[in-house]
Design a protein around this motif. Structure first.
Motif: not given
Length: 452
Positions: A178-180, A228-229, A276-281
């Motif tokens: 759900e978070a994803q 990611d794409l 700043p968003l770790a998941e989006l490096q």
């Protein structure tokens, strides 16, 4: 019996007393206990009475040759080591001894003392190791019986605990999923809000994101790279937020030097906004490299050849294609065929040939089968249904993204909103065959998937 406390026992069998004496003298310094037999029958009798570790037998003996003798030893005393002394003329009978008696070594006469001693020592080691293994197996069997009773109770406890952990893990997985989903939905909503800027095109970023993900799949990129794409496609223009509206109107082909200088900073601004968003490096890196070229003439870093990753090239090719269609590259909008020709012309300079082929395959894909898609009103939505298309307002604001799974809470909120506001919402949902049969017929007023 403690086998390590007893001296090893070697049995020599030969019909010549002088050979037996020579063998006994050879092994005496080793501390072995030596038994001697002048023939096979006598050797078998000693084996029946004495714990022997290894038998060394001559091949040529009257009444019972070495091959027949060692075969009987193998049958009756399989753990006793077996060594054959044989002449060069006895090759055929030696082969028979190997096959029937399962001898461990055969040594040619006249023997080499060191070779024979080494063979005896090796055979004794194997024998003692086998006895130790037997003792350990017996001990293990007893211990296993004792542990079985303990394990039965422990198994019950573990099973109960495992069930508890499985329930907790299931809850955590649902929460993570759900978070994803909420994270991706937030990105999609933000992408839609960016398109509300003057000069924005409704659905443009989602088109780039979807085409980039499908191209990556045809290119064989990993699932993570595909995801990611998709996100990078949704956010690839985030750096343009700071550009003035007048510049957003301008196609790249008519920008002056000052405009181009400001425009070329948008990949850097986009990366800075996402870092700043770790998941989006990695997504941030893709946004930064969306205008790079494999010939090194791109910006902002001038990457070339292998320094420019394939996924960055995919985003570049797809955004160029969609920009050509939307009029962002030139004043004249390209047709799909012209846009494809534009991308093909960049193969080898802007993007690898494989990237261009993957994009063409994605464009050539047949439309998704919508045999079980239904268009339903707010009061027809049920928990468990899956949204098959983005739900957007006429102005392009994303309300719910395709793939959203309706739960009881969301269904309740949708119905309350429809009752309170009097709004007519139409949802395109994907349901299985059984649910499709049970669904009510869809009226003509619910034929278009949009929100009023």
């Amino acid at each position: 019996m403690d086998t390590d406390a007893q001296p090893p026992v070697v049995l020599f069998v030969d019909d010549e007393p002088s050979i037996l004496s020579a063998l006994r003298r050879l092994v005496r310094p080793q501390g072995y206990r030596v038994l001697l037999a002048s023939g096979g029958a006598e050797g078998l009798a000693l084996l029946a009475q004495e714990p022997v570790d290894v038998v060394v037998s001559d091949m040529r003996m009257p009444e019972m040759d070495g091959a027949a003798f060692l075969e009987k030893v193998h049958q009756s005393f399989p753990q006793v080591g077996r060594i054959l002394l044989t002449g060069y003329a006895d090759i055929q009978t030696t082969v028979a001894a190997v096959n029937l008696g399962q001898i461990q070594r055969y040594i040619a006469k006249p023997w080499d003392d060191r070779e024979l001693l080494g063979a005896i020592e090796d055979s004794i080691s194997r024998r003692r190791l086998a006895l130790q293994n037997q003792a350990l197996l017996a001990l293990t069997a007893r211990q296993n019986e004792e542990l079985a009773a303990l394990n039965e109770d422990l198994t019950k406890r573990v099973r109960a605990r495992t069930q508890e952990l499985e329930q907790v893990n299931a809850m955590l997985e649902r929460s993570f999923s759900e978070a994803q989903e909420n994270f991706l939905l937030s990105i999609q909503v933000f992408s839609g809000l960016m398109e509300l800027r003057e000069g924005g095109l409704v659905g443009y970023s989602r088109q780039v994101a979807d085409l980039a993900r499908r191209s990556a799949r045809h290119l064989g990129l990993s699932q993570r790279q595909q995801e990611d794409l998709h996100i990078a496609g949704l956010l690839h223009e985030i750096g343009k937020i700071g550009l003035p509206d007048s510049l957003l109107h301008k196609p790249v082909s008519v920008m002056n030097a000052d405009d181009l200088a400001r425009y070329r900073r948008h990949p850097l601004n986009g990366e800075a906004a996402l870092l700043p968003l770790a998941e989006l490096q990695h997504v941030a890196r893709l946004v930064r490299w969306q205008h790079e070229r494999i010939d090194g003439h791109g910006f902002p870093d001038g990457l070339s050849a292998e320094a420019l990753p394939l996924d960055a090239q995919v985003l570049s090719a797809v955004s160029d294609y969609c920009s050509a269609l939307s009029g962002r590259l030139a004043e004249q909008r390209y047709s799909p065929a012209q846009a494809v020709q534009l991308i093909r012309g960049g193969a080898g300079t802007r993007y690898e040939h494989d990237v261009v082929e993957a994009l063409q395959k994605a464009l050539a894909e047949a439309p998704q089968d919508q045999a079980h898609e239904r268009h339903l009103g707010a009061h027809e939505i049920q928990p468990g249904m899956v949204l098959s298309r983005d739900l957007i307002t006429p102005k392009g604001t994303l309300l719910l993204a395709a793939g959203h799974v309706f739960d009881a809470r969301m269904v309740r909120q949708i119905r309350e909103f429809a009752n309170r506001e009097g709004a007519k919402l139409t949802f395109s949902v994907r349901i299985d065959e059984e649910a499709a049969k049970a669904s009510a017929p869809v009226g003509p007023e619910t034929s278009t998937p949009q929100a009023a």
